[in-house]
Enzyme design. Structure first.
Site, PDB file in Angstrom:
ATOM      1  N   LYS A   1       0.864  -1.188   0.000  1.00 44.52           N
ATOM      2  CA  LYS A   1       0.000   0.000   0.000  1.00 44.52           C
ATOM      3  C   LYS A   1       0.899   1.237   0.000  1.00 44.52           C
ATOM      4  O   LYS A   1       1.936   1.259   0.674  1.00 44.52           O
ATOM      5  CB  LYS A   1      -0.893  -0.024   1.256  1.00 44.52           C
TER       6      LYS A   1
ATOM      7  N   CYS B   1      -2.591   9.294  -7.428  1.00 45.19           N
ATOM      8  CA  CYS B   1      -3.713   9.075  -6.499  1.00 45.19           C
ATOM      9  C   CYS B   1      -4.746  10.186  -6.667  1.00 45.19           C
ATOM     10  O   CYS B   1      -4.403  11.368  -6.575  1.00 45.19           O
ATOM     11  CB  CYS B   1      -3.231   9.044  -5.053  1.00 45.19           C
TER      12      CYS B   1
ATOM     13  N   LYS C   1       3.298   4.967 -11.657  1.00 46.63           N
ATOM     14  CA  LYS C   1       1.882   4.601 -11.778  1.00 46.63           C
ATOM     15  C   LYS C   1       1.107   5.785 -12.342  1.00 46.63           C
ATOM     16  O   LYS C   1       1.027   6.843 -11.722  1.00 46.63           O
ATOM     17  CB  LYS C   1       1.315   4.174 -10.424  1.00 46.63           C
TER      18      LYS C   1
ATOM     19  N   GLY D   1     -12.258  -1.911 -10.568  1.00 47.57           N
ATOM     20  CA  GLY D   1     -13.089  -3.095 -10.787  1.00 47.57           C
ATOM     21  C   GLY D   1     -13.421  -3.276 -12.254  1.00 47.57           C
ATOM     22  O   GLY D   1     -12.998  -2.492 -13.113  1.00 47.57           O
TER      23      GLY D   1
ATOM     24  N   GLY E   1      -9.286  -3.364 -13.193  1.00 43.86           N
ATOM     25  CA  GLY E   1     -10.410  -4.275 -13.421  1.00 43.86           C
ATOM     26  C   GLY E   1     -10.032  -5.686 -13.822  1.00 43.86           C
ATOM     27  O   GLY E   1     -10.889  -6.455 -14.267  1.00 43.86           O
TER      28      GLY E   1
ATOM     29  N   THR F   1      -9.072  -5.043  -7.196  1.00 39.54           N
ATOM     30  CA  THR F   1     -10.387  -5.203  -6.590  1.00 39.54           C
ATOM     31  C   THR F   1     -10.833  -6.668  -6.531  1.00 39.54           C
ATOM     32  O   THR F   1     -11.525  -7.073  -5.593  1.00 39.54           O
ATOM     33  CB  THR F   1     -11.408  -4.352  -7.392  1.00 39.54           C
TER      34      THR F   1
HETATM   35  C1  SIN Z   1      -6.145   5.992  -1.553  1.00 43.32           C
HETATM   36  O1  SIN Z   1      -5.486   5.677  -0.531  1.00 43.32           O
HETATM   37  O2  SIN Z   1      -6.925   6.960  -1.558  1.00 43.32           O
HETATM   38  C2  SIN Z   1      -6.016   5.189  -2.809  1.00 43.32           C
HETATM   39  C3  SIN Z   1      -4.671   5.294  -3.363  1.00 43.32           C
HETATM   40  C4  SIN Z   1      -4.633   5.537  -4.835  1.00 43.32           C
HETATM   41  O3  SIN Z   1      -5.649   5.454  -5.529  1.00 43.32           O
HETATM   42  O4  SIN Z   1      -3.557   5.827  -5.340  1.00 43.32           O
END
Ligand code: SIN
Length: 314
Positions: A43, A127, A162, A214, A241, A263
């Site tokens: 994460k 993000c 990313k 998703g 997805g 997801t």
């Molecule tokens: C989040 O923690 O809000 C999701 C992280 C992301 O979408 O990069």
């Protein structure tokens, strides 16, 4: 025997299946052997403590998911002390996802997580949940290039950028990331979205807007993966997805060298393992000895010829 191994900018993965950041944690070790995966992706963390966004942080929409978690983080100290040592027990490469409010803070964190046991750094420049209206570095080529240059200077580890679907300039952003020093692209993060409870007339997420993930976003992510694979010479890791073996095959044919499953793991915690097994069986049934034979083999509709991708840089 089918060879499932792939090479992501010099990092060898035993298979092309890995988790999407934020959908995977140490607890899954109680469900399956984490060494089955091609890579482990954590994460996203930030340098300091972050509370994250107001609740509710997730809701379901038409078989897909909206989230606005807001990257809650215990900070880099706790991460290096607790999380990295956990993954050192596995042979699978560890990919650490990081984020920062400013390019300088981002780069400092990038250097701090470049420690023994970390194989690559996924830089979350996309993000949608930490700035107003989902703004992120990867929305524009110029801000992508600037932040990637600083991140590049901060580490010798492979950098996976990313990207975001919340841009109208996908190939340009992909090229900017490559020129700024990205070794691979993760394509892509969630799509800025919204849902409203018609009875209360309130948004279903505490932060009003959030990122959609998703099955409903798969065609968008697939299109982006294809665009990025054609626009750059660096490997693309598909994300968005992906929940079945057929989804994985589509992304590989479109030009992705590996994929992230997100997801789907919330629905079936062993989804990634089923996909790895299914991919091996599918390749064997097709008479293919290596998954790499599938990558970038899409056929152009009109010409009926293989689409030409750029060669990897020497
Ligand atoms: C989040 O923690 O809000 C999701 C992280 C992301 O979408 O990069």
């Amino acid at each position: 025997m089918v060879d499932l191994s792939v090479d992501i900018a010099g990092l060898k993965l035993k298979n092309p299946i890995m988790p999407a950041s934020g959908t995977f944690s140490e607890e899954l070790a109680e469900v399956f052997d984490l060494d089955r995966l091609g890579a482990h992706v954590t994460k996203t963390i930030t340098r300091g403590w972050r509370d994250g966004n107001p609740t509710p942080r997730v809701c379901e929409v038409n078989g897909s998911m909206l989230n606005s978690i807001g990257i809650p983080s215990k900070g880099v100290g706790a991460f290096l002390e607790k999380v990295v040592p956990f993954y050192r027990h596995y042979e699978t490469p560890l990919v650490v996802s990081i984020s920062g409010n400013t390019a300088d803070e981002f780069a400092t964190l990038c250097s701090e997580v470049s420690v023994d046991g970390v194989a690559a750094i996924e830089v979350n420049i996309s993000c949608p949940n930490i700035e107003e209206d989902g703004k992120a570095f990867a929305i524009r080529p110029s801000s992508t290039y600037d932040v990637m240059c600083k991140l590049r200077a901060a580490t010798k580890l492979p950098l996976w950028a990313k990207l975001t679907p919340n841009t109208g300039e996908t190939p340009e952003v992909a090229r900017a990331a490559e020129e700024g020093g990205a070794d691979a692209l993760v394509v892509a993060n969630t799509i800025l979205s919204m849902a409203i409870d018609i009875h209360s007339r309130r948004p279903k997420l505490g932060n009003l807007m959030g990122g959609l993930s998703g099955p409903s976003i798969k065609p968008i992510a697939l299109r982006m993966a294809y665009q990025c694979a054609r626009a750059t010479r660096i490997p693309v890791i598909g994300c968005g997805g992906i929940s079945t073996v057929e989804d994985v095959i589509e992304f590989l044919i479109a030009g992705a060298s590996a994929v992230q499953v997100g997801t789907a793991t919330f629905i079936h915690p062993t989804a990634m393992v089923s996909i790895i097994e299914g991919l091996e069986s599918w390749l064997a049934a097709e008479g293919l000895s290596s998954v790499r034979d599938l990558i970038g083999t899409v056929i152009d509709g009109e010409q009926n010829e293989a689409v030409v991708f750029m060669e990897a840089a020497p």
